[in-house]
Design a protein around this motif. Structure first.
Motif, PDB file in Angstrom:
ATOM      1  N   GLY A 179     -35.913  -3.094 -79.615  1.00 55.92           N
ATOM      2  CA  GLY A 179     -34.469  -3.223 -79.459  1.00 55.92           C
ATOM      3  C   GLY A 179     -34.217  -2.421 -78.561  1.00 55.92           C
ATOM      4  O   GLY A 179     -32.924  -1.914 -78.668  1.00 55.92           O
ATOM      5  N   VAL A 180     -34.891  -2.171 -77.284  1.00 56.82           N
ATOM      6  CA  VAL A 180     -34.324  -0.936 -76.509  1.00 56.82           C
ATOM      7  C   VAL A 180     -34.819  -1.120 -74.827  1.00 56.82           C
ATOM      8  O   VAL A 180     -35.885  -2.432 -75.406  1.00 56.82           O
ATOM      9  N   SER A 181     -34.771  -0.555 -73.932  1.00 57.76           N
ATOM     10  CA  SER A 181     -34.931  -1.541 -72.857  1.00 57.76           C
ATOM     11  C   SER A 181     -35.919  -1.288 -72.813  1.00 57.76           C
ATOM     12  O   SER A 181     -36.633  -0.220 -72.649  1.00 57.76           O
ATOM     13  N   VAL A 182     -36.670  -2.030 -71.306  1.00 62.58           N
ATOM     14  CA  VAL A 182     -38.181  -1.825 -71.050  1.00 62.58           C
ATOM     15  C   VAL A 182     -37.908  -0.384 -70.543  1.00 62.58           C
ATOM     16  O   VAL A 182     -39.587  -0.255 -70.476  1.00 62.58           O
ATOM     17  N   LYS A 183     -37.468   0.076 -69.775  1.00 57.93           N
ATOM     18  CA  LYS A 183     -38.064   0.684 -68.507  1.00 57.93           C
ATOM     19  C   LYS A 183     -37.652   2.227 -69.875  1.00 57.93           C
ATOM     20  O   LYS A 183     -38.311   3.387 -69.322  1.00 57.93           O
ATOM     21  N   SER A 184     -36.686   2.106 -70.689  1.00 57.81           N
ATOM     22  CA  SER A 184     -36.600   3.331 -71.793  1.00 57.81           C
ATOM     23  C   SER A 184     -38.557   3.584 -72.803  1.00 57.81           C
ATOM     24  O   SER A 184     -39.239   4.728 -72.735  1.00 57.81           O
ATOM     25  N   ILE A 185     -38.626   1.810 -72.649  1.00 58.67           N
ATOM     26  CA  ILE A 185     -39.988   1.807 -73.148  1.00 58.67           C
ATOM     27  C   ILE A 185     -41.113   2.400 -72.323  1.00 58.67           C
ATOM     28  O   ILE A 185     -42.226   2.988 -72.954  1.00 58.67           O
ATOM     29  N   GLU A 186     -41.486   2.150 -70.725  1.00 57.04           N
ATOM     30  CA  GLU A 186     -41.945   2.461 -69.936  1.00 57.04           C
ATOM     31  C   GLU A 186     -42.508   4.058 -70.189  1.00 57.04           C
ATOM     32  O   GLU A 186     -43.229   5.171 -69.991  1.00 57.04           O
ATOM     33  N   THR A 187     -40.933   4.781 -70.460  1.00 55.03           N
ATOM     34  CA  THR A 187     -40.448   6.507 -70.634  1.00 55.03           C
ATOM     35  C   THR A 187     -40.944   6.858 -71.790  1.00 55.03           C
ATOM     36  O   THR A 187     -41.952   8.019 -71.352  1.00 55.03           O
ATOM     37  N   PHE A 188     -40.855   6.390 -72.552  1.00 50.29           N
ATOM     38  CA  PHE A 188     -41.681   7.056 -73.972  1.00 50.29           C
ATOM     39  C   PHE A 188     -43.021   6.345 -73.751  1.00 50.29           C
ATOM     40  O   PHE A 188     -43.667   7.811 -74.659  1.00 50.29           O
ATOM     41  N   LYS A 189     -43.511   5.418 -72.794  1.00 48.14           N
ATOM     42  CA  LYS A 189     -45.115   5.651 -73.678  1.00 48.14           C
ATOM     43  C   LYS A 189     -45.680   6.545 -72.357  1.00 48.14           C
ATOM     44  O   LYS A 189     -46.587   7.429 -72.826  1.00 48.14           O
ATOM     45  N   SER A 190     -45.372   6.730 -71.454  1.00 54.09           N
ATOM     46  CA  SER A 190     -45.575   7.543 -70.158  1.00 54.09           C
ATOM     47  C   SER A 190     -45.634   9.142 -70.860  1.00 54.09           C
ATOM     48  O   SER A 190     -46.692  10.012 -70.437  1.00 54.09           O
ATOM     49  N   ARG A 191     -44.245   9.615 -71.565  1.00 54.57           N
ATOM     50  CA  ARG A 191     -44.672  10.531 -71.900  1.00 54.57           C
ATOM     51  C   ARG A 191     -45.503  10.782 -73.498  1.00 54.57           C
ATOM     52  O   ARG A 191     -45.984  11.993 -73.278  1.00 54.57           O
ATOM     53  N   GLY A 192     -45.725   9.902 -73.701  1.00 54.38           N
ATOM     54  CA  GLY A 192     -45.762  10.550 -75.459  1.00 54.38           C
ATOM     55  C   GLY A 192     -48.092  10.361 -74.085  1.00 54.38           C
ATOM     56  O   GLY A 192     -48.187  11.265 -75.152  1.00 54.38           O
ATOM     57  N   LEU A 193     -47.980   9.443 -73.569  1.00 53.84           N
ATOM     58  CA  LEU A 193     -50.019   9.445 -73.027  1.00 53.84           C
ATOM     59  C   LEU A 193     -49.971  11.127 -72.212  1.00 53.84           C
ATOM     60  O   LEU A 193     -51.215  11.477 -72.881  1.00 53.84           O
ATOM     61  N   ALA A 194     -48.249  11.489 -71.545  1.00 59.79           N
ATOM     62  CA  ALA A 194     -49.434  12.909 -70.984  1.00 59.79           C
ATOM     63  C   ALA A 194     -48.809  14.222 -72.227  1.00 59.79           C
ATOM     64  O   ALA A 194     -50.214  14.493 -72.057  1.00 59.79           O
TER      65      ALA A 194
END
Length: 217
Positions: A179-194
């Motif tokens: 239930g969050v935006s695709v843009k937010s998903i991209e941000t969470f994923k990028s931060r987590g992978l980093a």
């Protein structure tokens, strides 16, 4: 003109090989460059043909698909391995991922999923059969579809997104699920992978196996 994706097939059942070949060669940009019915034969053919990807049964005479994949990962890491198997339990999946397999497809769904799996792996991704992914998600308690586990300094949301991503869900599918935006998903994923210093989908999948995110498979 783009070169065709070169594929070797390995399965100890000739009827299965015929079906796989027909399925693969129905795609204009795929071509089968070798077939094997045992582990040692598969190793020899793959060494000679140097395909882009090998589709390998886990259970073969002479050498299992697990051993074959381990050897090929060491000898020729550029050749991608996709496991095709009857086995749907977590032990086999974990073994396959641990030795370097880039995809895992169960035979009962091969007709529907194998071509997509090959394309995903060739593109640099990692593919887990949706039937196995659904077993994980459906076993999660209602109201908490994904168990959150603290991992280093990841936030709960970063952990949730990375876990779902490791199970093969796209950003859009994760967005709908939590239930969050695709843009937010991209941000969470990028931060987590980093934070985890993970560079590829395959590395994420191996990490997910190590920390127990796939323990319910």
């Amino acid at each position: 003109m783009k070169d065709k994706t070169r594929i070797v097939l390995a399965d100890d059942h000739p009827i299965v090989l015929t079906g796989l070949r027909n399925l693969i060669e129905s795609e204009a940009d795929f071509t089968v460059v070798g077939e094997a019915t045992s582990g040692p034969e598969a190793l020899r053919i793959i060494r000679e043909a140097r395909p882009d990807i090998a589709i390998v049964d886990i259970s073969m005479p002479g050498m299992s698909g697990i051993v074959l994949t381990r050897r090929l990962t060491e000898e020729a890491p550029g050749i991608k391995i996709l496991m095709l198997t009857l086995h749907e339990d977590r032990a086999y999946l974990r073994q396959a991922l641990d030795v370097g397999a880039r995809g895992y497809v169960v035979k009962r769904s091969a007709a529907a999923n194998l071509v997509s799996a090959v394309r995903s792996v060739i593109a640099g991704g990692t593919y887990i059969d949706p039937a196995i992914v659904n077993r994980v998600l459906n076993r999660s308690p209602a109201g908490n579809r994904v168990s959150i586990r603290e991992t280093r300094d990841l936030t709960d949301r970063e952990t949730e997104v990375l876990k779902l991503s490791s199970l093969g869900l796209t950003n859009k599918e994760i967005s709908h699920r939590i239930g969050v935006s695709v843009k937010s998903i991209e941000t969470f994923k990028s931060r987590g992978l980093a934070k985890l210093e993970i560079q590829s989908r395959a590395d994420l999948l191996r990490y997910a196996s190590q920390v127990g995110w796939l323990s319910d498979i």
